[in-house]
Design an enzyme around this catalytic site. Structure first.
Site, PDB file in Angstrom:
ATOM      1  N   ALA A  64      21.007 -43.816  24.786  1.00 48.84           N
ATOM      2  CA  ALA A  64      19.882 -43.644  25.690  1.00 48.84           C
ATOM      3  C   ALA A  64      19.998 -44.634  26.847  1.00 48.84           C
ATOM      4  O   ALA A  64      20.841 -45.531  26.837  1.00 48.84           O
ATOM      5  CB  ALA A  64      18.572 -43.840  24.936  1.00 48.84           C
ATOM      6  N   GLY A 109      20.837 -42.707  20.445  1.00 51.32           N
ATOM      7  CA  GLY A 109      20.213 -41.404  20.645  1.00 51.32           C
ATOM      8  C   GLY A 109      21.199 -40.257  20.608  1.00 51.32           C
ATOM      9  O   GLY A 109      20.843 -39.140  20.238  1.00 51.32           O
ATOM     10  N   GLU A 112      21.603 -39.376  17.098  1.00 48.59           N
ATOM     11  CA  GLU A 112      20.411 -38.679  16.617  1.00 48.59           C
ATOM     12  C   GLU A 112      20.382 -37.219  17.052  1.00 48.59           C
ATOM     13  O   GLU A 112      19.900 -36.355  16.308  1.00 48.59           O
ATOM     14  CB  GLU A 112      19.170 -39.425  17.093  1.00 48.59           C
ATOM     15  N   GLU A 132      21.134 -49.154  17.384  1.00 50.04           N
ATOM     16  CA  GLU A 132      19.913 -49.677  18.001  1.00 50.04           C
ATOM     17  C   GLU A 132      19.579 -51.094  17.549  1.00 50.04           C
ATOM     18  O   GLU A 132      18.925 -51.841  18.285  1.00 50.04           O
ATOM     19  CB  GLU A 132      18.730 -48.747  17.689  1.00 50.04           C
TER      20      GLU A 132
END
Length: 256
Positions: A64, A109, A112, A132
């Site tokens: 991200a 992300g 994910e 993260e």
């Protein structure tokens, strides 16, 4: 419909959604996530019988937009988390099978988004992980719930607590990738697989997908709701600010 950061292309009944920010290693920002939501809705409305998610250039989705996240408040972090969840949830609920063609980096992300797909095919050079923790936050788009269901509790905890990155061979062994192919064969193999999926009876495949998802739906929904709150609560903390600043400045973080 056209978007600046994503492309939606068709080959018969197969739709391919490509995150197209190669200069940023396809990192996800607000505009890209919103475009992905629109593209997924368009593909579903136009009757895709299989959908491929991939990234342009040498990366799947590197993560991200950390510069954007760095200064978010908990309230803004919640909105950011909700936006990412909306895309991952759209992938999971897409009315046809989805395949992540993981080329290169799939961190944070990006991992994910791959987790939210039904199937994952990795290129030999792929690296995947939930990184993260080194930013002072936790996965906020579903990994705390989806990852253990794929790789088991111990491996998921190691990946999330330590930010471990798995190479393609390890990811396949742990059940994160269904198969691994040479880099130059990834597109052809995924096209073949998506074509096979699209050729199956659409209503039966949809029923099968909904039935499989139903197995997780109750506990998963509660877990995802908790993850959203926990993710948002970390924004504004010293470790979140320091972790993201250290990443941007390319230095070691000094966590509390």
């Amino acid at each position: 419909m056209t978007w600046e950061a994503v492309r939606l292309e068709w080959d018969g009944d197969v739709a391919t959604l490509t995150v197209d920010r190669p200069d940023a290693l396809n990192a996800l920002n607000v505009e890209t996530l919103e475009a992905m939501n629109e593209a997924l809705a368009a593909a579903a409305n136009d009757g895709a019988r299989a959908l491929v998610l991939t990234g342009a250039g040498e990366s799947f989705i590197a993560g991200a937009d950390i510069k954007y996240m760095q200064s978010l408040s908990p309230e803004e972090g919640q909105e950011w988390g909700e936006l990412g969840h909306s895309v991952a949830d759209a992938l999971e609920a897409f009315p046809a099978p989805t395949v992540a063609a993981v080329n290169g980096y799939a961190f944070g992300g990006g991992c994910e988004m791959a987790l939210a797909c039904d199937l994952r095919v990795g290129a030999e050079s792929a690296l995947i992980g939930n990184t993260e923790i080194d930013l002072g936050i936790i996965p906020g788009w579903g990994a705390t719930q989806r990852l253990p269901r794929l790789v088991g509790d111990e491996t998921a905890r190691r990946m999330i607590f330590l930010g471990e990155r798995l190479d393609a061979e390890t990811a396949e062994r742990e059940g994160l990738f269904g198969e691994v192919v040479p880099d130059d064969e990834l597109d052809a193999r995924v096209a073949e697989l998506a074509g096979q999926l699209a050729a199956k009876p659409a209503f039966a495949v949809r029923a099968a997908k909904q039935s499989i998802n139903q197995h997780h739906e109750g506990p998963l929904a509660a877990g995802l709701a908790y993850e959203k709150r926990a993710f948002a609560s970390l924004f504004g903390s010293h470790d979140q600010r320091e972790g993201m600043a250290a990443f941007i400045e390319d230095r070691e973080a000094d966590f509390e």
